[in-house]
Design a protein around this motif. Sequence first.
Motif, PDB file in Angstrom:
ATOM      1  N   ARG A 194      -2.367 -11.833   4.277  1.00 60.28           N
ATOM      2  CA  ARG A 194      -3.686 -11.283   3.964  1.00 60.28           C
ATOM      3  C   ARG A 194      -4.351 -12.138   2.886  1.00 60.28           C
ATOM      4  NH1 ARG A 194      -6.583  -7.031   4.756  1.00 60.28           N
ATOM      5  NH2 ARG A 194      -4.995  -6.051   6.050  1.00 60.28           N
ATOM      6  N   ASP A 195      -3.757 -12.190   1.714  1.00 62.78           N
ATOM      7  CA  ASP A 195      -4.293 -13.006   0.614  1.00 62.78           C
ATOM      8  C   ASP A 195      -3.279 -12.971  -0.518  1.00 62.78           C
ATOM      9  OD1 ASP A 195      -5.605 -14.245  -1.441  1.00 62.78           O
ATOM     10  OD2 ASP A 195      -7.505 -13.211  -1.147  1.00 62.78           O
ATOM     11  N   ALA A 196      -2.603 -14.080  -0.737  1.00 59.39           N
ATOM     12  CA  ALA A 196      -1.554 -14.130  -1.750  1.00 59.39           C
ATOM     13  C   ALA A 196      -2.103 -13.932  -3.154  1.00 59.39           C
ATOM     14  CB  ALA A 196      -0.812 -15.460  -1.672  1.00 59.39           C
ATOM     15  N   ASP A 197      -3.392 -14.237  -3.376  1.00 57.09           N
ATOM     16  CA  ASP A 197      -3.989 -14.119  -4.698  1.00 57.09           C
ATOM     17  C   ASP A 197      -4.588 -12.742  -4.969  1.00 57.09           C
ATOM     18  OD1 ASP A 197      -3.380 -16.780  -5.333  1.00 57.09           O
ATOM     19  OD2 ASP A 197      -5.186 -17.496  -4.309  1.00 57.09           O
ATOM     20  N   SER A 198      -4.679 -11.912  -3.930  1.00 57.10           N
ATOM     21  CA  SER A 198      -5.256 -10.577  -4.098  1.00 57.10           C
ATOM     22  C   SER A 198      -4.314  -9.540  -3.496  1.00 57.10           C
ATOM     23  CB  SER A 198      -6.629 -10.502  -3.420  1.00 57.10           C
ATOM     24  OG  SER A 198      -7.542 -11.385  -4.035  1.00 57.10           O
ATOM     25  N   PRO A 199      -3.316  -9.112  -4.266  1.00 58.61           N
ATOM     26  CA  PRO A 199      -2.382  -8.101  -3.766  1.00 58.61           C
ATOM     27  C   PRO A 199      -3.104  -6.814  -3.384  1.00 58.61           C
ATOM     28  CG  PRO A 199      -1.568  -9.107  -5.784  1.00 58.61           C
ATOM     29  CD  PRO A 199      -2.993  -9.537  -5.635  1.00 58.61           C
ATOM     30  N   VAL A 200      -2.524  -6.103  -2.436  1.00 60.09           N
ATOM     31  CA  VAL A 200      -3.107  -4.847  -1.958  1.00 60.09           C
ATOM     32  C   VAL A 200      -2.700  -3.703  -2.876  1.00 60.09           C
ATOM     33  CG1 VAL A 200      -3.142  -3.180  -0.038  1.00 60.09           C
ATOM     34  CG2 VAL A 200      -3.122  -5.650   0.431  1.00 60.09           C
ATOM     35  N   ASP A 201      -3.658  -2.876  -3.222  1.00 54.37           N
ATOM     36  CA  ASP A 201      -3.398  -1.695  -4.046  1.00 54.37           C
ATOM     37  C   ASP A 201      -2.473  -0.745  -3.286  1.00 54.37           C
ATOM     38  OD1 ASP A 201      -3.470   0.571  -5.608  1.00 54.37           O
ATOM     39  OD2 ASP A 201      -5.625   0.899  -5.432  1.00 54.37           O
ATOM     40  N   GLY A 202      -1.325  -0.413  -3.909  1.00 54.19           N
ATOM     41  CA  GLY A 202      -0.366   0.484  -3.272  1.00 54.19           C
ATOM     42  C   GLY A 202      -0.365   1.881  -3.849  1.00 54.19           C
ATOM     43  N   GLY A 203      -1.342   2.172  -4.727  1.00 53.74           N
ATOM     44  CA  GLY A 203      -1.457   3.523  -5.258  1.00 53.74           C
ATOM     45  C   GLY A 203      -1.113   3.630  -6.733  1.00 53.74           C
ATOM     46  N   VAL A 204      -1.727   4.606  -7.374  1.00 54.29           N
ATOM     47  CA  VAL A 204      -1.503   4.904  -8.780  1.00 54.29           C
ATOM     48  C   VAL A 204      -0.547   6.090  -8.880  1.00 54.29           C
ATOM     49  CG1 VAL A 204      -2.610   5.671 -10.913  1.00 54.29           C
ATOM     50  CG2 VAL A 204      -3.784   4.045  -9.406  1.00 54.29           C
ATOM     51  N   PHE A 205       0.349   6.054  -9.856  1.00 53.21           N
ATOM     52  CA  PHE A 205       1.303   7.154  -9.996  1.00 53.21           C
ATOM     53  C   PHE A 205       1.713   7.334 -11.447  1.00 53.21           C
ATOM     54  CE2 PHE A 205       3.750   3.321  -9.262  1.00 53.21           C
ATOM     55  CZ  PHE A 205       4.841   3.429 -10.102  1.00 53.21           C
ATOM     56  N   ASP A 206       2.336   8.472 -11.726  1.00 54.54           N
ATOM     57  CA  ASP A 206       2.802   8.808 -13.065  1.00 54.54           C
ATOM     58  C   ASP A 206       4.306   9.041 -13.057  1.00 54.54           C
ATOM     59  OD1 ASP A 206      -0.099  10.819 -13.162  1.00 54.54           O
ATOM     60  OD2 ASP A 206       0.126   8.903 -14.199  1.00 54.54           O
ATOM     61  N   ILE A 207       4.908   8.895 -14.195  1.00 59.06           N
ATOM     62  CA  ILE A 207       6.325   9.211 -14.381  1.00 59.06           C
ATOM     63  C   ILE A 207       6.419  10.305 -15.441  1.00 59.06           C
ATOM     64  CG2 ILE A 207       8.570   8.371 -15.141  1.00 59.06           C
ATOM     65  CD1 ILE A 207       7.735   7.128 -12.529  1.00 59.06           C
ATOM     66  N   ASP A 208       7.056  11.427 -15.073  1.00 59.37           N
ATOM     67  CA  ASP A 208       7.254  12.479 -16.065  1.00 59.37           C
ATOM     68  C   ASP A 208       8.743  12.637 -16.333  1.00 59.37           C
ATOM     69  OD1 ASP A 208       8.348  14.028 -14.025  1.00 59.37           O
ATOM     70  OD2 ASP A 208       6.445  15.014 -13.588  1.00 59.37           O
TER      71      ASP A 208
END
Length: 254
Positions: A194-208
């Motif tokens: 796809r584009d080695a310089d623009s990684p795909v967003d895989g989501g935001v998450f939290d650790i509790d």
Amino acid sequence: MNPDSQEDRFAELSAGLALGDLDAAETRELEELCEKLGRTPDGSLMMTAAALDVALGESEEMPPELADRLWDLAGEKEAPGGATIVEPAVSPWHRIVRHPASGWAIAAVLVLLLALQGMRGGNGSAQRLTADRLVAESSDLLRLGFSGLGEFEAAGGEVLWSDDRQQGFMRLTGIPVNDPTVAQYQLWIVDPQRDADSPVDGGVFDIDARSHEVLIPIDAKLPINEPKAFVITLEQPGGVVKSKQETVVALAKL
């Protein structure tokens, strides 16, 4: 609202729907969550609530052998990791007076509790079952180990991904708890096709602090063709469109 909070709220509102105590605003909120998560309330909750209503009015005595087994089950607890801890034979449950309806009532309550437990995903049993199914059924499964970097050297775990299914999970350990009002973790998927310089967003998450191992579903914003690396960064609340990778937490790569 982060993915874990959305799942928790979905489970809470679904239970309220089953019990018939949602107001108009909560009903609209549930409809919006159903659309956002692509989910529908678990029909088993509806049936269980109805069974509970019937059970509480039941006057017929439950067969003794079935009643004994249910009271035994009521004294069992599930420990982290799926192990089962059996409480001593004399538990608070056994002190409850067994009126004619109590056996049927406790059966309905147990089923309702199990249904609710299964719906709470984030790191719940439903998520684990989905991840286990992905491992068992994906012929193209990619499985890579995470390595912590810098101040996050204690971070570890693994990533599971299937191109065919466009689905994956992260099992994470040793990542510090974050305050979502200050910063959140974000996954990036490196796909050279796809584009080695623009990684795909895989989501935001939290650790509790709820558990040692955290199971996070991957939420790829674009189709992934041939991932070569998965990178976890620490970003501003809500995540970013393109990361400067100033704070890299962990890396998993081929």
